[in-house]
Scaffold this motif. Structure first.
Motif, PDB file in Angstrom:
ATOM      1  N   MET A 112       2.608  -1.971  -1.123  1.00 14.45           N
ATOM      2  CA  MET A 112       1.583  -1.474  -0.211  1.00 14.45           C
ATOM      3  C   MET A 112       1.256  -2.459   0.899  1.00 14.45           C
ATOM      4  N   PRO A 171       6.318   3.156   1.771  1.00 12.60           N
ATOM      5  CA  PRO A 171       4.883   3.443   1.650  1.00 12.60           C
ATOM      6  C   PRO A 171       4.339   4.265   2.815  1.00 12.60           C
ATOM      7  N   THR A 172       5.012   4.243   3.966  1.00 13.97           N
ATOM      8  CA  THR A 172       4.528   5.033   5.096  1.00 13.97           C
ATOM      9  C   THR A 172       4.786   6.522   4.906  1.00 13.97           C
ATOM     10  N   THR A 206       0.188   2.743   3.517  1.00 18.20           N
ATOM     11  CA  THR A 206       0.025   1.457   4.190  1.00 18.20           C
ATOM     12  C   THR A 206      -1.332   1.314   4.866  1.00 18.20           C
ATOM     13  N   ASP A 213       2.070  -7.605  -4.343  1.00 15.60           N
ATOM     14  CA  ASP A 213       3.001  -6.579  -3.866  1.00 15.60           C
ATOM     15  C   ASP A 213       4.157  -6.388  -4.845  1.00 15.60           C
ATOM     16  N   THR A 248       0.789   0.047  11.485  1.00 21.07           N
ATOM     17  CA  THR A 248       0.368  -1.095  10.695  1.00 21.07           C
ATOM     18  C   THR A 248      -1.000  -0.833  10.099  1.00 21.07           C
ATOM     19  N   PRO A 249      -1.291  -1.416   8.919  1.00 19.91           N
ATOM     20  CA  PRO A 249      -2.581  -1.188   8.280  1.00 19.91           C
ATOM     21  C   PRO A 249      -3.722  -1.608   9.194  1.00 19.91           C
ATOM     22  N   GLY A 259       5.397  -3.992   2.973  1.00 17.58           N
ATOM     23  CA  GLY A 259       6.430  -3.054   3.401  1.00 17.58           C
ATOM     24  C   GLY A 259       7.572  -2.960   2.410  1.00 17.58           C
TER      25      GLY A 259
END
Length: 245
Positions: free
Chosen positions: A187, A198-199, A53, A176, A226-227, A190
């Protein structure tokens, strides 16, 4: 358009989602070798392990995220984030040997999203768009795209009046969904039911440095939350609700 970030996926695995299982960590040595091929003459300095992420951090200068897993390699960088995915150079597309190469890209400020697929070096599908303009649409649409083109994933508007030129879907959500279909992972927005988290997929976060330099650049490891954005300014919200944030 601002600085976007792209993830190039090099896939030989029959089921990539089975490879990208929770807690999987990239091979450091293999990832460093890919980074060296990407930046000849520079050495990869490992900042830390970053979740998938956090791919947006690769928009920073000399920053690259690389994940090397059995049958799956992913490289996150700013350079391939072009509004015309079909023009991504062969140098990038052959960075790691694989029969199938996927590109997933986004830029948050303008809600831009893109994706592409090459098989045995031949472009099969590419798409790139903002909320009201299609930059590229090459190849035959694939069956998984049908719900988007038929309006089942409409854009959400901040105001009461939609733009008459708006696409029937959010471009980042569309990109996505490509990742979910091809790789089993989203990615940008979520995980959803059945997706890989993805995390939990950890990549090597490198800063590329000149080995002749006296000191390495001062970099902060990518967060597992968070990205990250590329600056400290709050992101503006325009006509369209952003898929992220």
């Amino acid at each position: 358009m601002g600085v976007g970030t792209a993830a190039l996926w090099f896939v030989d695995a029959v089921d990539p989602s089975a490879i990208l299982r929770p807690g999987v960590r990239s091979s450091h040595d293999a990832a460093a070798a890919v980074a060296r091929r990407l930046h000849p003459g520079l050495e990869p300095d490992l900042v830390g392990m970053a979740p998938l992420t956090a791919f947006g951090v690769a928009s920073e200068p000399d920053r690259v995220l690389v994940g090397c897993f059995p049958g799956v390699t992913v490289v996150c960088a700013a350079e391939p984030a072009t509004v015309r995915p079909s023009t991504v150079s062969e140098t990038w597309r052959t960075l790691s040997p694989a029969r199938t190469v996927y590109l997933l890209a986004s830029e948050r400020e303008h809600a831009w999203g893109a994706f592409a697929q090459w098989t045995d070096g031949t472009l099969r599908r590419s798409f790139s768009a903002g909320p009201t303009y299609i930059f590229e649409d090459e190849g035959l649409p694939q069956p998984w795209e049908r719900p988007f083109w038929s309006g089942e994933h409409p854009l959400r508007f901040d105001g009461d009046y939609p733009d008459p030129q708006a696409l029937p879907f959010h471009p980042q959500e569309f990109a996505d969904a490509a990742g979910a279909h091809w790789l089993g992972v989203r990615m940008i927005g979520g995980a959803q039911d059945g997706d890989v988290d993805p995390t939990s997929v950890l990549l090597c976060d490198f800063v590329m440095r000149d080995p002749a330099a006296r000191s390495a650049p001062n970099s902060t490891p990518a967060s597992s939350g968070t990205p990250p954005t590329t600056d400290d300014q709050p992101r503006k919200r325009g006509l369209f609700r952003r898929l992220v944030g």
